[in-house]
Enzyme design. Structure first.
Site, PDB file in Angstrom:
ATOM      1  N   ASP A 135       0.866  -1.160   0.000  1.00 58.76           N
ATOM      2  CA  ASP A 135       0.000   0.000   0.000  1.00 58.76           C
ATOM      3  C   ASP A 135       0.917   1.228   0.000  1.00 58.76           C
ATOM      4  O   ASP A 135       2.132   1.127   0.131  1.00 58.76           O
ATOM      5  CB  ASP A 135      -0.951  -0.017   1.211  1.00 58.76           C
ATOM      6  CG  ASP A 135      -2.177   0.858   0.962  1.00 58.76           C
ATOM      7  OD1 ASP A 135      -3.202   0.651   1.606  1.00 58.76           O
ATOM      8  OD2 ASP A 135      -2.100   1.752   0.091  1.00 58.76           O
TER       9      ASP A 135
HETATM   10  C1  GLC Z   1      -4.340   4.285  -0.146  1.00 58.02           C
HETATM   11  C2  GLC Z   1      -5.243   3.147   0.227  1.00 58.02           C
HETATM   12  C3  GLC Z   1      -5.371   2.104  -0.828  1.00 58.02           C
HETATM   13  C4  GLC Z   1      -5.291   2.752  -2.193  1.00 58.02           C
HETATM   14  C5  GLC Z   1      -3.885   3.281  -2.333  1.00 58.02           C
HETATM   15  C6  GLC Z   1      -3.675   3.983  -3.683  1.00 58.02           C
HETATM   16  O1  GLC Z   1      -3.577   4.703   0.937  1.00 58.02           O
HETATM   17  O2  GLC Z   1      -4.986   2.496   1.461  1.00 58.02           O
HETATM   18  O3  GLC Z   1      -6.602   1.423  -0.625  1.00 58.02           O
HETATM   19  O4  GLC Z   1      -5.582   1.815  -3.208  1.00 58.02           O
HETATM   20  O5  GLC Z   1      -3.536   4.176  -1.287  1.00 58.02           O
HETATM   21  O6  GLC Z   1      -4.466   5.126  -3.756  1.00 58.02           O
END
Ligand code: GLC
Length: 739
Positions: free
Chosen positions: A263
């Site tokens: 993430d």
């Molecule tokens: C965010 C979220 C994730 C998302 C990613 C990209 O922090 O936790 O669900 O897909 O970043 O935006």
């Protein structure tokens, strides 16, 4: 490319090229919209890294994509195309109901259709991968991201996870208008202690395996090409560095051999968790855990070279990660056709097209949950209706992850109401802002915030205007709810009531006109105990998306009979959270109404039961359930039981009912929940019509994570419940016997 060609490419790549494949940066670096400064540069992302990054997040638009891809590949030593990813959570530009709302339809096909159409719009705009479905099981409404999940039940979440992966990917991601699904957030992110965002998760392995893993596994078995790590720790180890979780469970047990992406910044966050000594340690732990892509930090590209040179990290780990990423690009056909589906002409015809809008409207209609109705709904023709509330004219009625939504593309309630002008007389008043002065801090940068005195004066003016309108109406429809950014990421709250300014509006309006209906816009369960007492009907519409206003008007006027069922329990108060229907009995079980209240597992001040239970939802008509009939009173792993019940529409409207079957395993090697959803079937009945609904109970349905962490059933006594929600009383006993 063939496997051999892919392997040859891997061999020919330089170390720098390989490591570059593990980096993901925002697409703005290729379009000039982002510049390498501040935290991004401090995190180690360099121009050189951007030039050979394996993937980009947030790049879309057919022409822009084609230009970026062409420039990128020209400069790339081996012409390896860049992979483009985006959060297409509930639609691309046609916005569908939030996933929690889609779960309320108890119809996975709804989610599959929404995903398929979202994939089409994203694919023609140059997107290859979506960071969806989010399948985290959730039980705590204080956590803002419950809106992205399909709720508190492992089976429902698993069914929806499969449907969404199927909708995005079809039979193969290389097919036209298909994109790869990324199932997230592995694992257990939906259970942060106290519902506080990014907080620690403490779950026993039995609970993890029994309730939290199934939906991820279902998505993997459905063929999800990508998995995303979660921010949280499990057993004290952050998921993004957790070898047991990623190597043993995800890749070993679940058989996932696709791309594992961190993430956002989660690899670097191993340092802040206190799990990695520094950047080198973070890079080592993440790669050893099998994390292939470093989203938006430069930890991999700045640290892996030296770790490989000094032998701290084996070259094979790098090669396997790169090979998986190349493999995904190959599956998508990008080596042969880097443009894939990007097409500016098709963008124009497909995005926000009629079919997609109709799907959005139908999905919204199926997601609405009727919580209360004394008969005031549906609205009767010729009635004078006052639509009052901050959502009466609001066009931003879509979820927080609706990255590309535009208000001008969305149908508000007021705009939809115009189609009924000759049948009803409608008036409109805002009545109150979404957030009053005392609560502006709930939404950072809230657009309604301003000079306090003026804002307070405006609150009074709006209230007064609304009261005058209410006095002249036959009925009042109060359109209340959460601001779209009150749920979603980094939106945990300790209170679950509607904003104070809206509750004041409700109280004042019902004094003037008690014929009040509440239409509730929300991304999560709320404490509606006061609203339940004041309103004569309550319809939860969640965050309904592009066609929300049209779906709401069709429902209020009775063209559509609401049929949604709650995918998540609604509490009597926040103190009950976390709250889930499939809880354990404890050694001192307590059910509401039980006389003995002392020394039982209960509260002194609130009943144990939710205000509205999982699976609950009313209809404009009424459904009567007969008695459960079992064709035998025992089964083995080789036989099954047919459970049948007759359901009759005893009301005045045609309607749909989701008949739910729950099973209680009376004794187990670990304690077993009061009941668990095992099957559901939505039926439609005309007034007076009845149907016999039949379920097959199998031994497989009775399997669970046992004391030794193996999955299987255990012979003994069971109870089956069938009804319209998780509090169904009608039940029958049966036995599971060994052969
Ligand atoms: C965010 C979220 C994730 C998302 C990613 C990209 O922090 O936790 O669900 O897909 O970043 O935006």
């Amino acid at each position: 490319m063939t496997e051999e060609q892919l392997k040859k490419l891997l061999q020919d790549m330089s170390r720098k090229e390989k490591i570059g494949q593990l980096l993901q940066v925002t697409g703005g670096f290729y379009t000039g919209e982002s510049i390498l400064t501040g935290p991004v540069r401090e995190s180690g992302i360099t121009e050189e890294g951007v030039a050979c990054a394996g993937s980009a997040i947030g790049l879309f638009g057919a022409e822009k994509y084609k230009e970026v891809q062409r420039d990128y590949m020209e400069k790339h030593p081996h012409k390896i195309p860049i992979l483009v990813m985006l959060d297409v959570i509930n639609g691309f530009k046609t916005i569908y109901p939030i996933p929690l709302a889609q779960g309320a339809a108890f119809e996975p096909k709804v989610a599959e259709d929404c995903a398929r159409m979202a994939a089409k719009e994203a694919a023609v705009s140059g997107v290859h991968v979506t960071f969806s479905p989010m399948v985290d099981l959730v039980r705590d409404a204080r956590w803002g991201r419950v809106m992205e999940s399909t709720g508190e039940d492992a089976k429902l979440n698993s069914d929806y996870a499969c449907a969404m992966v199927k909708g995005y990917q079809g039979d193969a991601v290389g097919e036209k208008d298909r994109i790869a699904a990324c199932v997230k957030h592995f694992a257990g992110y939906g259970a942060p202690i106290a519902g506080r965002e990014y907080n620690t998760v403490e779950l026993s392995e039995n609970t993890l395996r029994g309730y939290y893993f199934p939906a991820y596994e279902a998505a993997v078995k459905q063929g999800a090409e990508v998995v995303m790590t979660s921010f949280n720790t499990l057993g004290g180890i952050p998921s993004t560095g957790n070898k047991w979780l990623m190597r043993q469970v995800l890749r070993g047990e679940m058989g996932f051999d696709g791309v594992l992406i961190s993430d956002w910044a989660a690899i670097e966050e191993l340092i802040y968790h206190g799990y990695a000594e520094g950047r080198e340690d973070a890079a080592k732990k993440a790669l050893e855990a099998g994390v292939d892509i470093d989203m938006m930090t430069g930890v991999y590209i700045s640290e892996l070279e030296k770790l490989l040179d000094n032998g701290t990290v084996k070259e094979e780990l790098l090669d396997e990660a790169v090979y998986r990423i190349l493999g995904l690009k190959n599956k998508m056909g990008l080596f042969e056709n880097p443009v894939k589906d990007a097409d500016a002409e098709r963008e124009k015809e497909i995005i926000l097209c009629k079919e997609h809008r109709e799907t959005a409207r139908r999905a919204a209609e199926k997601s609405f949950v009727l919580l209360e109705n004394d008969g005031i709904l549906p609205l009767k023709k010729k009635e004078k209706i006052a639509f009052i509330g901050p959502f009466a004219e609001e066009k931003e009625i879509y979820g927080a992850w609706s990255m590309l939504a535009k208000p001008e593309d969305t149908v508000s309630v007021k705009e939809a109401a115009h189609n009924y002008a000759d049948e009803f007389s409608f008036t409109f008043a805002k009545g109150a802002p979404v957030l009053g002065v005392s609560e502006w801090e709930i939404v950072p940068g809230y657009e309604g915030a301003g000079e306090k005195e003026a804002a307070l004066a405006e609150e009074e003016r709006l209230l007064q205007e609304a009261k005058e309108l209410a006095a002249l109406a036959d009925k009042v429809v109060l359109l209340l709810g959460e601001h779209r950014r009150m749920s979603g990421e980094a939106a945990s709250r300790t209170k679950l009531k509607l904003p104070q300014v809206q509750r004041r509006l409700l109280r004042e309006i019902v004094k003037v006109n008690p014929e009040a209906v509440i239409v509730l816009f929300t991304g999560r369960p709320l404490d509606l105990s006061e609203e339940k007492e004041l309103a004569k009907a309550m319809l939860t519409v969640w965050m309904p998306g592009t066609e929300g206003g049209a779906a709401i008007m069709r429902t209020l006027t009775g063209e559509v009979n609401p049929s949604g069922k709650l995918p998540m329990s609604f509490p009597r108060c926040v103190g009950q959270e976390p709250l889930n229907y499939n809880e354990y009995f404890t050694g001192r079980p307590y059910e509401d109404g039980c006389e003995e209240r002392m020394y039982r597992s209960n509260y002194r001040d609130v009943q144990n039961s939710p205000l509205y239970p999982f699976g609950y939802g009313l209809s404009y008509t009424k459904f009567a359930y007969g008695e459960i009939e079992l064709d035998k009173d025992s089964l083995t792993e080789k036989t099954s039981i047919r459970a049948e019940i007759t359901v009759k529409n005893i009301g005045l409207y045609e309607g749909s009912e989701t008949v739910q079957l729950y099973v209680q395993d009376c004794v187990g090697s670990v304690v077993r929940p009061k009941r668990e959803l095992k099957a559901y079937e939505k039926i439609s009945l005309a007034p007076g019509e009845e149907k016999r609904v039949s379920f097959i109970i199998t031994e497989e349905m009775l399997r669970f994570c046992r004391a030794d962490l193996s999955f299987g059933s255990e012979a003994g006594r069971f109870r089956v419940f069938i009804g319209g929600d998780s509090s169904a009383k009608k039940s029958k006993e049966f036995m599971l016997e060994t052969e």
